[in-house]
Write a protein that holds these residues in place. Structure first.
Motif, PDB file in Angstrom:
ATOM      1  N   ARG A  66       0.839  -1.197   0.000  1.00  0.00           N
ATOM      2  CA  ARG A  66       0.000   0.000   0.000  1.00  0.00           C
ATOM      3  C   ARG A  66       0.877   1.251   0.000  1.00  0.00           C
ATOM      4  N   GLN A  67       0.371   2.298  -0.665  1.00  0.00           N
ATOM      5  CA  GLN A  67       1.050   3.595  -0.648  1.00  0.00           C
ATOM      6  C   GLN A  67       0.206   4.583   0.147  1.00  0.00           C
ATOM      7  N   LEU A  68       0.864   5.574   0.707  1.00  0.00           N
ATOM      8  CA  LEU A  68       0.175   6.653   1.407  1.00  0.00           C
ATOM      9  C   LEU A  68       0.440   7.932   0.622  1.00  0.00           C
ATOM     10  N   LEU A  69      -0.627   8.473   0.010  1.00  0.00           N
ATOM     11  CA  LEU A  69      -0.460   9.614  -0.892  1.00  0.00           C
ATOM     12  C   LEU A  69      -1.141  10.881  -0.411  1.00  0.00           C
ATOM     13  N   HIS A  70      -2.215  10.762   0.385  1.00  0.00           N
ATOM     14  CA  HIS A  70      -2.979  11.942   0.773  1.00  0.00           C
ATOM     15  C   HIS A  70      -2.137  12.866   1.652  1.00  0.00           C
ATOM     16  N   MET A  71      -2.247  14.165   1.377  1.00  0.00           N
ATOM     17  CA  MET A  71      -1.456  15.137   2.130  1.00  0.00           C
ATOM     18  C   MET A  71      -1.796  15.105   3.614  1.00  0.00           C
ATOM     19  N   ASP A  72      -3.063  14.881   3.962  1.00  0.00           N
ATOM     20  CA  ASP A  72      -3.441  14.807   5.369  1.00  0.00           C
ATOM     21  C   ASP A  72      -2.613  13.745   6.087  1.00  0.00           C
ATOM     22  N   VAL A  73      -2.448  12.599   5.434  1.00  0.00           N
ATOM     23  CA  VAL A  73      -1.721  11.484   6.046  1.00  0.00           C
ATOM     24  C   VAL A  73      -0.232  11.803   6.116  1.00  0.00           C
ATOM     25  N   ASN A 239     -27.801   9.480  -0.649  1.00  0.00           N
ATOM     26  CA  ASN A 239     -26.931  10.475  -1.259  1.00  0.00           C
ATOM     27  C   ASN A 239     -26.002  11.107  -0.214  1.00  0.00           C
ATOM     28  N   VAL A 240     -26.559  11.481   0.927  1.00  0.00           N
ATOM     29  CA  VAL A 240     -25.748  12.109   1.980  1.00  0.00           C
ATOM     30  C   VAL A 240     -24.720  11.120   2.519  1.00  0.00           C
ATOM     31  N   LEU A 241     -25.135   9.886   2.756  1.00  0.00           N
ATOM     32  CA  LEU A 241     -24.205   8.867   3.248  1.00  0.00           C
ATOM     33  C   LEU A 241     -23.086   8.617   2.236  1.00  0.00           C
ATOM     34  N   ALA A 242     -23.410   8.711   0.944  1.00  0.00           N
ATOM     35  CA  ALA A 242     -22.382   8.551  -0.088  1.00  0.00           C
ATOM     36  C   ALA A 242     -21.366   9.697  -0.026  1.00  0.00           C
ATOM     37  N   CYS A 243     -21.844  10.912   0.240  1.00  0.00           N
ATOM     38  CA  CYS A 243     -20.936  12.050   0.417  1.00  0.00           C
ATOM     39  C   CYS A 243     -20.009  11.822   1.611  1.00  0.00           C
ATOM     40  N   MET A 244     -20.566  11.307   2.690  1.00  0.00           N
ATOM     41  CA  MET A 244     -19.767  11.050   3.891  1.00  0.00           C
ATOM     42  C   MET A 244     -18.755   9.932   3.639  1.00  0.00           C
ATOM     43  N   SER A 245     -19.147   8.959   2.812  1.00  0.00           N
ATOM     44  CA  SER A 245     -18.217   7.884   2.454  1.00  0.00           C
ATOM     45  C   SER A 245     -17.033   8.437   1.667  1.00  0.00           C
ATOM     46  N   LEU A 246     -17.328   9.318   0.701  1.00  0.00           N
ATOM     47  CA  LEU A 246     -16.249   9.921  -0.085  1.00  0.00           C
ATOM     48  C   LEU A 246     -15.311  10.725   0.810  1.00  0.00           C
ATOM     49  N   GLN A 247     -15.874  11.466   1.762  1.00  0.00           N
ATOM     50  CA  GLN A 247     -15.029  12.230   2.682  1.00  0.00           C
ATOM     51  C   GLN A 247     -14.126  11.299   3.475  1.00  0.00           C
ATOM     52  N   ALA A 248     -14.659  10.157   3.894  1.00  0.00           N
ATOM     53  CA  ALA A 248     -13.854   9.207   4.676  1.00  0.00           C
ATOM     54  C   ALA A 248     -12.657   8.693   3.876  1.00  0.00           C
ATOM     55  N   THR A 249     -12.813   8.544   2.547  1.00  0.00           N
ATOM     56  CA  THR A 249     -11.658   8.119   1.747  1.00  0.00           C
ATOM     57  C   THR A 249     -10.590   9.204   1.729  1.00  0.00           C
ATOM     58  N   TYR A 250     -10.987  10.466   1.736  1.00  0.00           N
ATOM     59  CA  TYR A 250     -10.030  11.568   1.782  1.00  0.00           C
ATOM     60  C   TYR A 250      -9.327  11.630   3.140  1.00  0.00           C
ATOM     61  N   GLN A 251     -10.024  11.206   4.176  1.00  0.00           N
ATOM     62  CA  GLN A 251      -9.436  11.222   5.518  1.00  0.00           C
ATOM     63  C   GLN A 251      -8.637   9.956   5.805  1.00  0.00           C
ATOM     64  N   ASP A 252      -8.487   9.112   4.774  1.00  0.00           N
ATOM     65  CA  ASP A 252      -7.774   7.843   4.912  1.00  0.00           C
ATOM     66  C   ASP A 252      -8.423   6.962   5.980  1.00  0.00           C
ATOM     67  N   LYS A 253      -9.745   6.901   5.925  1.00  0.00           N
ATOM     68  CA  LYS A 253     -10.516   6.028   6.815  1.00  0.00           C
ATOM     69  C   LYS A 253     -11.364   5.096   5.946  1.00  0.00           C
ATOM     70  N   PRO A 254     -10.704   4.160   5.243  1.00  0.00           N
ATOM     71  CA  PRO A 254     -11.436   3.329   4.284  1.00  0.00           C
ATOM     72  C   PRO A 254     -12.477   2.425   4.913  1.00  0.00           C
ATOM     73  N   GLY A 255     -12.232   1.991   6.147  1.00  0.00           N
ATOM     74  CA  GLY A 255     -13.231   1.174   6.829  1.00  0.00           C
ATOM     75  C   GLY A 255     -14.526   1.941   7.032  1.00  0.00           C
ATOM     76  N   ASP A 256     -14.395   3.204   7.457  1.00  0.00           N
ATOM     77  CA  ASP A 256     -15.575   4.065   7.607  1.00  0.00           C
ATOM     78  C   ASP A 256     -16.242   4.295   6.258  1.00  0.00           C
ATOM     79  N   ALA A 257     -15.427   4.504   5.215  1.00  0.00           N
ATOM     80  CA  ALA A 257     -15.971   4.755   3.885  1.00  0.00           C
ATOM     81  C   ALA A 257     -16.833   3.597   3.413  1.00  0.00           C
ATOM     82  N   LEU A 258     -16.356   2.378   3.639  1.00  0.00           N
ATOM     83  CA  LEU A 258     -17.112   1.204   3.206  1.00  0.00           C
ATOM     84  C   LEU A 258     -18.394   1.050   4.008  1.00  0.00           C
ATOM     85  N   ALA A 259     -18.307   1.264   5.325  1.00  0.00           N
ATOM     86  CA  ALA A 259     -19.509   1.136   6.169  1.00  0.00           C
ATOM     87  C   ALA A 259     -20.569   2.160   5.775  1.00  0.00           C
TER      88      ALA A 259
END
Length: 447
Positions: A66-73, A239-259
């Motif tokens: 795995r690579q870590l690319l997001h600036m937040d991370v 729709n709102v939950l999908a927006c929150m899922s996308l945000q979770a991918t930006y925050q490098d929280k893929p488990g949250d994104a999938l849930a």
């Protein structure tokens, strides 16, 4: 993040080691984490805790999966392990300046304003509220139609220029509409008002998300979810939950994104009026979540489902307005991005290129995102000159949009160019970048 004790800092000898310097310059966190473990005795569980990562994620990185690319991370790693910012292509970190050397600039004295220079006064917020209360009448269908039309206009302007300047107007209109919800109205009007308020709350959350102010974004997304639930609008809740899922991918929280995206799919499937376009969009968000988790097979399955649902779309489908953006070019570009996220650049590149050639030119932010993704895939394929040319073309669009997310993608791409800094194409791109967006380069430059 609280400052760790001196005993937790990395040994100066490690930070000066050429191997560590090279690993940091390339942002090769597989090597960085291994060196931190073997040379400083900081084990994976400690790395995870200091950098706010999951232990499994650290393990995947150390194994080279795995690579870590997001600036937040990258910023969390710099702060958590106390790696100086310049080593990772970041601006100087706040903790690098000793407290004794920190200076506080004094604010210049404010000259008194003569009364005649004061502009015409506006009424205060409390007076506005009183006047609005006194003038309220029954809402008509045309008023509600005007409110929905203004939301559509906000979204168009958000695509063209970013949401930073729009946010005050959107928040003001959200407060205006929620004020109506406190009054007794007919059931039909009340239902419409809740729907309008939910859309405004989601739009507000999106503007904060685009600015990478994730805590505020989540607050407004949650409010949009509550308003949609009050009228049992399950499609909009999805729709709102999908927006929150996308945000979770930006925050490098893929488990949250999938849930979150699975919860969105559950909501959509229980709604009577869910359309194939909505289900296709949600499957693509699921693909993003799986890609963030590094699950290649699951990503492919979700992509296949997104395309299967898209093929079932009919012109007579009662698609809600908020999903009409998900057209064929958007499906194709998202498919390319999902493949790119799991390292399949050869598959991703022609898909993103094809979609870019067909996208609406008025969506500057979207085209800037997608152009940088195209540049990234071309770079991963070793086509350095072509990647820099694509990124240069994207700069004009990026500089016209106020979006911290766009800036984040720009910084990620610029960071990936580190091993090629002496290439003529890279040097030309950097010069163009400094001219177009000097602040972004200064935050990522090396001394």
């Amino acid at each position: 993040m609280p400052e760790p004790a001196r005993s937790q800092e990395l040994p100066p000898r490690l930070l000066a080691d050429p191997e560590m310097i090279d690993a940091c310059r390339a942002r090769d966190f597989t090597r960085v984490f291994r060196l931190v473990k073997t040379r400083a005795g900081v084990y994976p569980s400690m790395i995870a805790r200091r950098c706010d990562l999951t232990p499994s994620r650290v393990g995947e990185v150390m194994a080279g999966r795995r690579q870590l690319l997001h600036m937040d991370v990258v910023e969390r790693i710099a702060d958590g392990l106390r790696i100086p910012g310049h080593m990772l292509g970041l601006a100087r970190r706040p903790w690098e300046t000793p407290a004794a050397l920190t200076t506080v600039e004094r604010e210049p004295p404010v000259a008194p304003v003569r009364e005649q220079e004061t502009p015409t006064a506006l009424p205060g917020a409390d007076v506005d509220d009183i006047l609005a209360l006194a003038s309220r009448t029954d809402l008509s269908p045309s008023t509600l139609q005007a409110l929905r039309a203004s939301i559509e206009d906000y979204w168009r302007r958000d695509d063209q220029h970013g949401g930073e300047a729009l946010r005050p107007a959107v928040v003001g209109q959200l407060r205006y509409v929620t004020g109506f919800l406190k009054e007794n109205r007919s059931a039909v009007i009340q239902q419409e008002l809740y729907g309008v308020a939910a859309e405004l709350a989601r739009l507000t959350g999106w503007t904060y998300f685009d600015a990478r102010q994730y805590s505020q974004a989540r607050t407004y997304f949650a409010e949009a979810l509550r308003l949609a639930k009050a009228i049992d609008d399950r499609q909009f809740m999805a729709n709102v939950l999908a927006c929150m899922s996308l945000q979770a991918t930006y925050q490098d929280k893929p488990g949250d994104a999938l849930a979150l995206v699975r919860a969105a799919q559950d909501q959509a499937r229980t709604a009577d009026d869910t359309t194939p376009r909505v289900l296709s969009m949600l499957s693509m968000r699921e693909a993003f979540a799986h890609a963030a988790l590094g699950s290649r097979a699951a990503t492919h399955t979700a992509i296949h489902e997104a395309h299967r649902q898209f093929e079932q779309i009919r012109s007579a489908d009662p698609d809600p307005a908020w999903v009409t953006y998900f057209d064929e070019p958007k499906l194709i570009v998202d498919t390319g991005i999902a493949h790119g996220r799991i390292g399949e650049a050869a598959i991703a590149e022609p898909l993103i290129a094809n979609a870019l050639s067909r996208e609406d030119s008025s969506n500057r932010r979207g085209r800037a995102f997608h152009a940088f993704w195209l540049a990234r895939t071309r770079l991963h394929l070793g086509r350095i000159d072509e990647a820099c040319h694509t990124a240069t073309e994207a700069l004009e669009r990026a500089s016209a949009v106020s979006s911290e997310r766009v800036a984040g993608h720009l910084r990620e791409f610029y960071g990936q160019l580190s091993p090629y800094r002496r290439e003529p194409a890279v040097m030309a791109f950097e010069a163009r970048l400094r001219e177009a967006l000097p602040r972004q380069v200064s935050g990522s430059s090396r001394s």
